[in-house]
Write a protein that holds these residues in place. Structure first.
Motif, PDB file in Angstrom:
ATOM      1  N   ILE A 149       0.842  -1.209   0.000  1.00  0.00           N
ATOM      2  CA  ILE A 149       0.000   0.000   0.000  1.00  0.00           C
ATOM      3  C   ILE A 149       0.871   1.251   0.000  1.00  0.00           C
ATOM      4  CG2 ILE A 149      -1.614   1.354   1.385  1.00  0.00           C
ATOM      5  CD1 ILE A 149      -2.907  -1.258   2.249  1.00  0.00           C
TER       6      ILE A 149
ATOM      7  N   SER B  58       2.561   1.601  -3.362  1.00  0.00           N
ATOM      8  CA  SER B  58       1.606   1.853  -4.425  1.00  0.00           C
ATOM      9  C   SER B  58       1.151   3.313  -4.441  1.00  0.00           C
ATOM     10  CB  SER B  58       0.433   0.900  -4.238  1.00  0.00           C
ATOM     11  OG  SER B  58      -0.655   1.307  -5.001  1.00  0.00           O
TER      12      SER B  58
ATOM     13  N   ASP C 245     -10.268  13.450  -7.640  1.00  0.00           N
ATOM     14  CA  ASP C 245     -10.152  12.182  -8.372  1.00  0.00           C
ATOM     15  C   ASP C 245      -9.035  11.307  -7.824  1.00  0.00           C
ATOM     16  OD1 ASP C 245     -12.133  13.188  -9.921  1.00  0.00           O
ATOM     17  OD2 ASP C 245     -11.225  12.617 -11.822  1.00  0.00           O
ATOM     18  N   MET C 246      -7.921  11.949  -7.517  1.00  0.00           N
ATOM     19  CA  MET C 246      -6.756  11.213  -7.029  1.00  0.00           C
ATOM     20  C   MET C 246      -7.069  10.560  -5.689  1.00  0.00           C
ATOM     21  SD  MET C 246      -4.142  11.091  -8.828  1.00  0.00           S
ATOM     22  CE  MET C 246      -2.566  10.333  -8.794  1.00  0.00           C
TER      23      MET C 246
ATOM     24  N   SER D  79      -9.986   9.745  -4.581  1.00  0.00           N
ATOM     25  CA  SER D  79     -10.927   8.652  -4.833  1.00  0.00           C
ATOM     26  C   SER D  79     -10.201   7.400  -5.297  1.00  0.00           C
ATOM     27  CB  SER D  79     -11.941   9.053  -5.913  1.00  0.00           C
ATOM     28  OG  SER D  79     -12.776  10.080  -5.429  1.00  0.00           O
ATOM     29  N   VAL D  80      -9.412   7.559  -6.348  1.00  0.00           N
ATOM     30  CA  VAL D  80      -8.755   6.389  -6.940  1.00  0.00           C
ATOM     31  C   VAL D  80      -7.810   5.711  -5.942  1.00  0.00           C
ATOM     32  CG1 VAL D  80      -7.121   5.623  -8.710  1.00  0.00           C
ATOM     33  CG2 VAL D  80      -8.938   7.220  -9.298  1.00  0.00           C
ATOM     34  N   LEU D  81      -7.024   6.519  -5.244  1.00  0.00           N
ATOM     35  CA  LEU D  81      -6.031   5.926  -4.345  1.00  0.00           C
ATOM     36  C   LEU D  81      -6.642   5.400  -3.039  1.00  0.00           C
ATOM     37  CD1 LEU D  81      -2.988   8.347  -4.799  1.00  0.00           C
ATOM     38  CD2 LEU D  81      -3.343   6.108  -5.825  1.00  0.00           C
TER      39      LEU D  81
ATOM     40  N   LYS E 200     -10.164   4.775  -2.269  1.00  0.00           N
ATOM     41  CA  LYS E 200     -11.235   3.793  -2.411  1.00  0.00           C
ATOM     42  C   LYS E 200     -10.659   2.406  -2.681  1.00  0.00           C
ATOM     43  CE  LYS E 200     -14.689   6.801  -2.132  1.00  0.00           C
ATOM     44  NZ  LYS E 200     -15.125   7.581  -3.305  1.00  0.00           N
ATOM     45  N   GLY E 201      -9.439   2.380  -3.107  1.00  0.00           N
ATOM     46  CA  GLY E 201      -8.782   1.102  -3.347  1.00  0.00           C
ATOM     47  C   GLY E 201      -8.381   0.398  -2.075  1.00  0.00           C
TER      48      GLY E 201
END
Lengths: 189, 189
Positions: free
Chosen positions: B150, B153, B179-180, B182-184, B186-187
């Motif tokens: 994590i 990443s 957006d960033m 969210s993507v990072l 929510k994963g």
DNA sequence: GTCTATAAAGAGATAGAC
DNA sequence: GTCTATCTCTTTATAGAC
């Protein structure tokens, strides 16, 4: 048992040194000294310093290109394709971790056709990845964030994996694949 | 309106050139030519090429260090802290995108105390991030994947953001942050 | 296949005139 | 503050002996 030619030995040595200090910071003397010979002797096996860089970068770039083409033409779901791309990167990282430093950081020192060829391969690679992501969004498999953010986010992690893989002292490949797929995919599904 | 000193002008010019070609590939003559003066004139304002590199890298490294310390000592949830770290990276990327090339790729060409100082800052930074992630796992806010996966990443995405930010022609910062995150996030949630 | 010697160009940096 | 001139060292690369 494969025999390693003198030329391959030069390239292997250069790859390691480029990884440590970067292409421009490594001299022909540095490469020769690391092999316990004189710089002039290198030119009996290679044409120029440029040639060494080209061989290192283009060989690996072709592996990425071929691997991506094979993934993108598969008849599977987009998510499965993303998984395959992640695995492709991990496999290449494991086999060529040091060469990836040159590919990532020194590609701009390629010249003429080699530079053009590399840039085209990289653009095609990204475009194929973009197609996979959009396919996944259309199919409702991948969340509809800005596709470029997803593309960049996954790709940047995969591209710098070589730095981390070296530092961690070579984790088990299968565990790495499993965890990496989880972290990167579960974020976008 | 702030006046820019000749020294700052040299550093700004060098930052751009280092971004394009890397520290070792850029000569003092290159920097001077880009400013329409002679190389010798540079030395009236700076001590050495090394000094230019130090100023570029350490200034930004300190911003990261200070920002991270301020985030890690906040009294909020781990997820909120991760969000703040992402925003920190985006803010620094927006303000110093070109300097990040030197920080990421040329730090190994720092010398002596500057090299030590940088390496220590980077290690402390990573350790603080690691602490945040573990705190989030203990609190059940973050999924229990391998914490290093994590950490790596997210960090690798944030560290190479400068490459992408330049290419995209400067996206709106607030949209990028949203957006960033969210993507990072929510994963891993 | 490696060596010594060397060419030709470019590097970082300094001295001193203006 | 910038210039010309220059020093010293290093760079990539070649020629030719062994």
């Amino acid at each position: 048992m494969k025999t390693i030619s003198r030329k391959e030995e030069i390239i292997a040595t250069a790859t390691r040194l480029f990884y440590e200090k970067g292409y421009t910071a490594v001299s022909m003397r540095d490469i020769a000294t690391a092999m316990d010979i004189k710089a002039a002797s290198l030119y009996n096996h290679i044409k120029s310093k440029q040639e060494i860089l080209s061989e290192i970068i283009l060989k690996v770039a072709k592996e990425f290109t071929d691997g991506m083409v094979s993934v993108v033409t598969e008849n599977t779901s987009a998510i499965k394709k993303v998984e395959k791309v992640i695995e492709l990167h991990i496999d290449i990282t494991v086999n060529h971790s040091e060469a990836l430093a040159a590919l990532n950081n020194d590609w701009m020192h390629l010249e003429e056709e080699d530079l053009e060829a590399f840039v085209k391969m990289r653009e095609d690679y990204e475009e194929n990845f973009r197609i996979i992501i959009k396919q996944g969004m259309d199919a409702g498999e991948i969340k509809s964030y800005h596709p470029e953010v997803i593309l960049f986010s996954i790709l940047s992690t995969l591209r710098t994996l070589y730095l981390w893989y070296q530092k961690r002292g070579k984790v088990d490949v299968n565990i790495l694949k499993k965890d990496m797929v989880s972290v990167l995919i579960k974020g976008i599904v």
